[in-house]
Design an enzyme around this catalytic site. Structure first.
Site, PDB file in Angstrom:
ATOM      1  N   GLU A 341      13.490  29.148   9.658  1.00 36.53           N
ATOM      2  CA  GLU A 341      12.305  29.472   8.860  1.00 36.53           C
ATOM      3  C   GLU A 341      11.254  28.365   8.863  1.00 36.53           C
ATOM      4  OE1 GLU A 341      14.329  32.312   5.501  1.00 36.53           O
ATOM      5  OE2 GLU A 341      14.470  30.161   5.192  1.00 36.53           O
TER       6      GLU A 341
HETATM    7  C1  TNX Z   1      17.450  32.553   4.350  1.00 36.19           C
HETATM    8  S1  TNX Z   1      19.544  31.989   6.174  1.00 36.19           S
HETATM    9  C2  TNX Z   1      17.554  31.177   4.481  1.00 36.19           C
HETATM   10  C3  TNX Z   1      17.754  30.353   3.278  1.00 36.19           C
HETATM   11  C4  TNX Z   1      17.813  31.187   2.032  1.00 36.19           C
HETATM   12  C5  TNX Z   1      18.591  32.444   2.300  1.00 36.19           C
HETATM   13  C6  TNX Z   1      18.818  33.277   1.095  1.00 36.19           C
HETATM   14  C7  TNX Z   1      18.699  30.794   6.480  1.00 36.19           C
HETATM   15  C8  TNX Z   1      19.062  30.057   7.638  1.00 36.19           C
HETATM   16  N1  TNX Z   1      17.660  30.524   5.664  1.00 36.19           N
HETATM   17  O1  TNX Z   1      16.748  29.388   3.190  1.00 36.19           O
HETATM   18  O2  TNX Z   1      18.425  30.437   1.045  1.00 36.19           O
HETATM   19  O3  TNX Z   1      17.913  33.205   3.259  1.00 36.19           O
HETATM   20  O4  TNX Z   1      19.667  34.348   1.364  1.00 36.19           O
END
Ligand code: TNX
Length: 536
Positions: A341
């Site tokens: 992300e």
């Molecule tokens: C996605 S999964 C994220 C996290 C969040 C999560 C909540 C991932 C690698 N990144 O930053 O906490 O979703 O479900």
């Protein structure tokens, strides 16, 4: 093969007097009834091979735990087992290095153990002895977890209970399907104390999980002391989601977690998430920001708004220091650098950043793990990508991961709509998130890691991991409510041969775990999909 196993299980269930759904599982003795011995094939995760039969073993006042000619580690495991069994049984269970034909015997090495691998074990049980043999201490430890489950659930209580303490006769030969069987705990969104992490480790060890991935940094908190950048922990760790006091681990705290995990044959995989998810670091040191200005600490739950400054030289001094200090605290081979992300980092910058960050991990002797977005950059040779896609993940993103796997990147599978322990079970679940949908026990268990990512070579699958993100979770009771009953299912996918995979049989084995969780004080979710026994 599968039909035979199923038939065999049905016979055992019938033999134990269990008929249909919602029957009392073995070991759930209420009101003075004699607990029946647990059939050998009721263990979670399902052992690779089980042959029931012969006389049961009864643990008694005079039972000894024998470690014939015992080495340090085997003796330590024997001591751990004695510690587990003493409170409920009230027996002394002395550990001795003298051989003998009776008692609980833990044997390292010896005939036929070579083929059991680094984590496998054999358990045989008869009227005089229960013997666990393994090539390596980890195998003995996993065998001990199996032995625990063969005793009545009351053995997990911390006060004296009535026996008898019987273990059904028979033989188990067992070793894992995958080397990597992980659970992740996000200690950044909410901080969890050393004691809370230890409690979770004990719960993981019971299901033969062997990796504890700690998500040590994110926008909301930096949780590990770094000597060369002290404000990361003291300031960057000073809050959490919702604005609570947060916290961080000193290096000694962290070493204690690593040691506690290692004593239970779990390797800690530390994660420092970068270049995104870095607000806590950016808030702690103005110079890490492209504009030289530190943003405020963040206590919300948005993602994707922060980035390390890719063009600045100081960024690489920073990551070198952090990775060096973390690597020095890490006996295991893996160091996780996040990479998910990074919505505030341009693609070009992301690739450039990963090209610089990965060699730093190698320089300090560790293997890179990254979230699967790493496959959109240039994964280093030997790198591991952790796949967290779900049914709505775009074909192109998935193809990129599969391509990387074909080119040698190994995969840890954490599909969000199966393995994410922070997803709500259904619309009424009071905790958790639902961006990947609702994930109840069946959905969580009912997939095959081997066939999950079409086109990824079987050999590229290193294993599975169940992540627990903690935006909405702040106590051990919260963690347990989300982990149980799903975590044992992911553990079984990681450990058990595909031939044992069968929801209809699994759900009874899973249901039979509930009295153990109750004995241990584990706060679990009574999923309507599971034929739970009546509460004892
Ligand atoms: C996605 S999964 C994220 C996290 C969040 C999560 C909540 C991932 C690698 N990144 O930053 O906490 O979703 O479900």
């Amino acid at each position: 093969m599968r039909r035979r196993r199923l038939l065999f299980s049905l016979l055992l269930i019938a033999a134990a007097g269990l008929g249909t759904a919602a029957a009392e599982p073995p070991g759930a003795a209420g009101g003075g009834a004699t607990p029946a011995a647990t059939p050998l094939d009721q263990v979670v995760p399902a052992p690779a091979s089980v042959r029931g039969g012969g006389r049961a073993f009864t643990l008694g006042e005079g039972t000894r735990i024998r470690v014939p000619g015992g080495s340090g580690e085997a003796k330590r495991i024997a001591g751990y087992l004695a510690g587990l069994l003493r409170p409920a049984t009230g027996y002394d269970l002395p550990v001795t290095t003298k051989g003998g034909p009776d008692g609980i015997v833990l044997r390292l090495g010896g005939r036929g153990t070579g083929q059991l691998g680094a984590e496998g074990y054999r358990l045989t049980s008869g009227s005089r002895a229960v013997t666990i043999s393994a090539a390596r201490p980890a195998g003995l430890f996993h065998g001990v977890q199996t032995l625990r489950q063969l005793l009545p659930a009351g053995v997990e209580r911390r006060s004296a209970q009535r026996g008898p303490w019987r273990i059904a006769g028979g033989a188990i030969a067992d070793s894992p399907r995958y080397d990597y069987r992980g659970a992740m705990l996000d200690v950044s969104r909410h901080f969890f104390t050393v004691e809370q992490v230890k409690r979770y480790i004990d719960q993981l060890a019971a299901y033969k999980i062997n990796k504890l991935h700690l998500h040590l940094s994110d926008d909301q908190g930096w949780r590990i002391a770094i000597d060369s950048w002290p404000r990361l922990a003291t300031y960057g760790g000073s809050t959490q989601v919702g604005g609570g006091p947060g916290g961080h681990y000193t290096k000694d705290d962290y070493r204690e977690i690593v040691r506690y995990a290692a004593d239970r044959y779990l390797t800690v995989v530390p994660e420092i998430d970068m270049p995104g998810h870095t607000n806590a670091a950016l808030a702690s040191y103005a110079e890490l920001n492209c504009n030289g200005q530190a943003p405020p600490l963040y206590t919300g739950t948005n993602v994707g708004f922060s980035s390390l400054c890719v063009p600045k030289a100081v960024t690489y001094d920073f990551i070198d220091d952090v990775i060096r200090e973390i690597a020095a605290l890490t006996p295991g081979p893996y160091l996780h650098i996040g990479g998910d992300e990074a919505h505030s980092t341009s693609h070009e910058d992301y690739v450039a950043f990963m090209d610089k960050a990965q060699p730093v991990v190698a320089k300090y002797g560790k293997t890179v793990i990254g979230w699967h977005q790493l496959t959109g950059a240039h994964p280093a040779k030997g790198a591991v990508a952790q796949y967290w896609g779900y049914d709505k993940t775009g074909a192109q993103e998935q193809a990129q991961v599969v391509d990387a796997a074909r080119n040698g990147t190994r995969l840890v599978l954490s599909p969000a709509d199966r393995a994410y322990l922070d997803m709500k079970y259904d619309k009424n679940t009071p905790l958790g998130l639902s961006w990947a949908g609702y994930v109840d026990a069946k959905r969580s268990y009912d997939w095959d890691p081997g066939g999950y990512l079409k086109g990824a070579p079987e050999a590229s699958i290193l294993g599975v991991e169940a992540p627990m993100w903690t935006e909405t979770l702040s106590t051990s009771a919260h963690l347990e409510y989300m982990a149980f009953p799903r975590l044992p299912g992911i553990a079984e996918l990681g450990w058990s041969p595909a031939s044992t995979h069968d929801w209809e049989a699994y759900k009874y084995r899973l249901a039979a775990q509930a009295p153990r969780w109750e004995a241990l004080g584990i706060n679990y979710y009574r999923s309507p999909e599971v034929p739970w026994p009546h509460r004892g």
